[in-house]
Design an enzyme around this catalytic site. Structure first.
Site, PDB file in Angstrom:
ATOM      1  N   ASP A  73       0.828  -1.218   0.000  1.00 33.66           N
ATOM      2  CA  ASP A  73       0.000   0.000   0.000  1.00 33.66           C
ATOM      3  C   ASP A  73       0.861   1.268   0.000  1.00 33.66           C
ATOM      4  O   ASP A  73       1.988   1.267   0.515  1.00 33.66           O
ATOM      5  CB  ASP A  73      -0.915  -0.022   1.239  1.00 33.66           C
ATOM      6  CG  ASP A  73      -2.075   0.951   1.094  1.00 33.66           C
ATOM      7  OD1 ASP A  73      -2.360   1.399  -0.032  1.00 33.66           O
ATOM      8  OD2 ASP A  73      -2.695   1.267   2.128  1.00 33.66           O
ATOM      9  N   ASN A 128     -10.976  -2.367  -5.503  1.00 32.76           N
ATOM     10  CA  ASN A 128     -10.177  -1.478  -6.357  1.00 32.76           C
ATOM     11  C   ASN A 128     -10.795  -1.251  -7.742  1.00 32.76           C
ATOM     12  O   ASN A 128     -10.442  -0.301  -8.440  1.00 32.76           O
ATOM     13  CB  ASN A 128      -8.745  -2.001  -6.521  1.00 32.76           C
ATOM     14  CG  ASN A 128      -7.893  -1.867  -5.264  1.00 32.76           C
ATOM     15  OD1 ASN A 128      -6.993  -2.669  -5.019  1.00 32.76           O
ATOM     16  ND2 ASN A 128      -8.163  -0.857  -4.444  1.00 32.76           N
TER      17      ASN A 128
HETATM   18  C1  IPE Z   1      -5.582  -2.690  -0.303  1.00 35.28           C
HETATM   19  O1  IPE Z   1      -5.179  -1.363  -0.427  1.00 35.28           O
HETATM   20  C2  IPE Z   1      -5.521  -3.381  -1.611  1.00 35.28           C
HETATM   21  C3  IPE Z   1      -4.190  -3.561  -2.180  1.00 35.28           C
HETATM   22  C4  IPE Z   1      -3.067  -3.270  -1.619  1.00 35.28           C
HETATM   23  C5  IPE Z   1      -4.159  -4.164  -3.488  1.00 35.28           C
HETATM   24  P1  IPE Z   1      -6.251  -0.183  -0.602  1.00 35.28           P
HETATM   25  O2  IPE Z   1      -5.485   1.068  -0.705  1.00 35.28           O
HETATM   26  O3  IPE Z   1      -7.186  -0.498  -1.692  1.00 35.28           O
HETATM   27  O4  IPE Z   1      -7.042  -0.267   0.782  1.00 35.28           O
HETATM   28  P2  IPE Z   1      -7.894   0.826   1.547  1.00 35.28           P
HETATM   29  O5  IPE Z   1      -8.962   1.296   0.612  1.00 35.28           O
HETATM   30  O6  IPE Z   1      -6.976   1.931   1.925  1.00 35.28           O
HETATM   31  O7  IPE Z   1      -8.422   0.134   2.754  1.00 35.28           O
HETATM   32  C1  IPE Z   2      -1.546   0.223  -3.387  1.00 36.65           C
HETATM   33  O1  IPE Z   2      -1.309   1.573  -3.401  1.00 36.65           O
HETATM   34  C2  IPE Z   2      -1.781  -0.363  -4.754  1.00 36.65           C
HETATM   35  C3  IPE Z   2      -3.163  -0.758  -5.027  1.00 36.65           C
HETATM   36  C4  IPE Z   2      -4.152  -0.730  -4.165  1.00 36.65           C
HETATM   37  C5  IPE Z   2      -3.462  -1.249  -6.353  1.00 36.65           C
HETATM   38  P1  IPE Z   2      -2.481   2.634  -3.430  1.00 36.65           P
HETATM   39  O2  IPE Z   2      -2.844   2.905  -4.839  1.00 36.65           O
HETATM   40  O3  IPE Z   2      -3.622   2.169  -2.578  1.00 36.65           O
HETATM   41  O4  IPE Z   2      -1.802   3.907  -2.780  1.00 36.65           O
HETATM   42  P2  IPE Z   2      -2.445   4.904  -1.735  1.00 36.65           P
HETATM   43  O5  IPE Z   2      -2.945   4.098  -0.586  1.00 36.65           O
HETATM   44  O6  IPE Z   2      -3.553   5.613  -2.437  1.00 36.65           O
HETATM   45  O7  IPE Z   2      -1.328   5.803  -1.345  1.00 36.65           O
HETATM   46 MG    MG Z   3      -4.055   2.396  -0.624  1.00 36.50          MG
END
Ligand code: IPE
Ligand code: IPE
Ligand code: MG
Length: 243
Positions: free
Chosen positions: A19, A67
């Protein structure tokens, strides 16, 4: 680094919620997708270090069922990135004797992404050193719902009796049927939540949260997580004295 770890206490299964890509990009004044691109370097580091120290299973949360609700452009870019990374990383997987596996509702992936994924899975199927599992279009509640439906169907058709529904049977009906429970769950970026990842499989996992944003995650950070894990006492409900 490797020498500082206790050899017989390497977690058998590490799962990572990768993340912070978006925040990383924002901090640099870039588009969110630049963070996803940079994140592929961290993936390679995590895969190589895990293989090097003898982790048998590494599971990476790459794309959740939730997502799909992100902006179209971001979803599209992530799917493209998946295809290009799979193409690019195949030699590394072969060189390190790593088998690729995936969990999630793959039928929802674009055809091209699914085809590339299936190809790499097929080409690496005989590799034995480590299993790398990508959680793609994965949601734990969806997985549990699917398991309940599959088991219910068998009960309805008299293929299964109620008292045959054991932990092991439930396991067999999850996407992760051939994997051991998670020993160590890591989440980067400072968020301290599970976000619908492997709810059944982390029942007794050690949780490790670190503030590093995923694109900045390096071997040293994974080492820190495992070092910290090795100092913990896993009691599984027993007392210290019983262990
Ligand atoms: C969880 O991260 C999913 C992945 C790392 C693929 P998100 O960024 O989607 O999770 P939330 O929305 O912050 O809980
Ligand atoms: C994790 O990084 C990757 C996916 C969930 C695909 P994020 O895209 O959630 O990055 P933040 O949390 O918005 O910084
Ligand atoms: Mg995230």
């Amino acid at each position: 680094m490797k020498k500082q770890l206790i050899e017989n206490k390497i977690p058998e299964h590490i799962a990572i919620i990768m993340d912070g890509n978006g925040r990383w990009a924002k901090k640099q004044g870039l588009l969110r997708v630049a963070g996803h691109e940079k994140g592929t370097i961290a993936v390679r580091e995590a895969v190589e270090f895990s293989a090097e120290i003898g982790v048998k299973n590494l599971t990476l949360f790459a794309f959740s069922t939730e997502n799909w609700n992100r902006p179209k452009f971001e979803v599209k870019t992530l799917m493209k990135l998946l295809v290009s990374s799979l193409k690019k990383e195949l030699p590394t997987l072969q060189k390190n004797n790593i088998r690729l596996n995936s969990v999630g509702n793959l039928s929802t992936l674009p055809d091209k992404a699914r085809a590339e994924l299936e190809e790499v899975i097929q080409k690496t199927q005989a590799n034995t050193h480590m299993t790398l599992t990508l959680a793609l279009s994965y949601g734990s509640r969806e997985e549990i719902k699917r398991m309940v439906r599959r088991i219910s169907e068998k009960v309805k058709n008299n293929q299964l009796k109620l008292d045959e529904i054991t932990d092991a049977l439930i396991n067999q009906h999850l996407y992760t049927f051939d994997m051991p429970d998670v020993d160590l769950l890591i989440r980067t970026s400072g968020e301290q939540r599970i976000s619908n990842f492997l709810l059944w499989q982390i029942a007794y996992a050690e949780l490790y949260f670190c503030d590093v944003l995923w694109p900045d995650f390096r071997k040293e950070h994974l080492f820190d997580a495992i070092y910290n894990y090795q100092k913990r006492e896993r009691r599984f409900g027993k007392t210290s004295e019983q262990l």
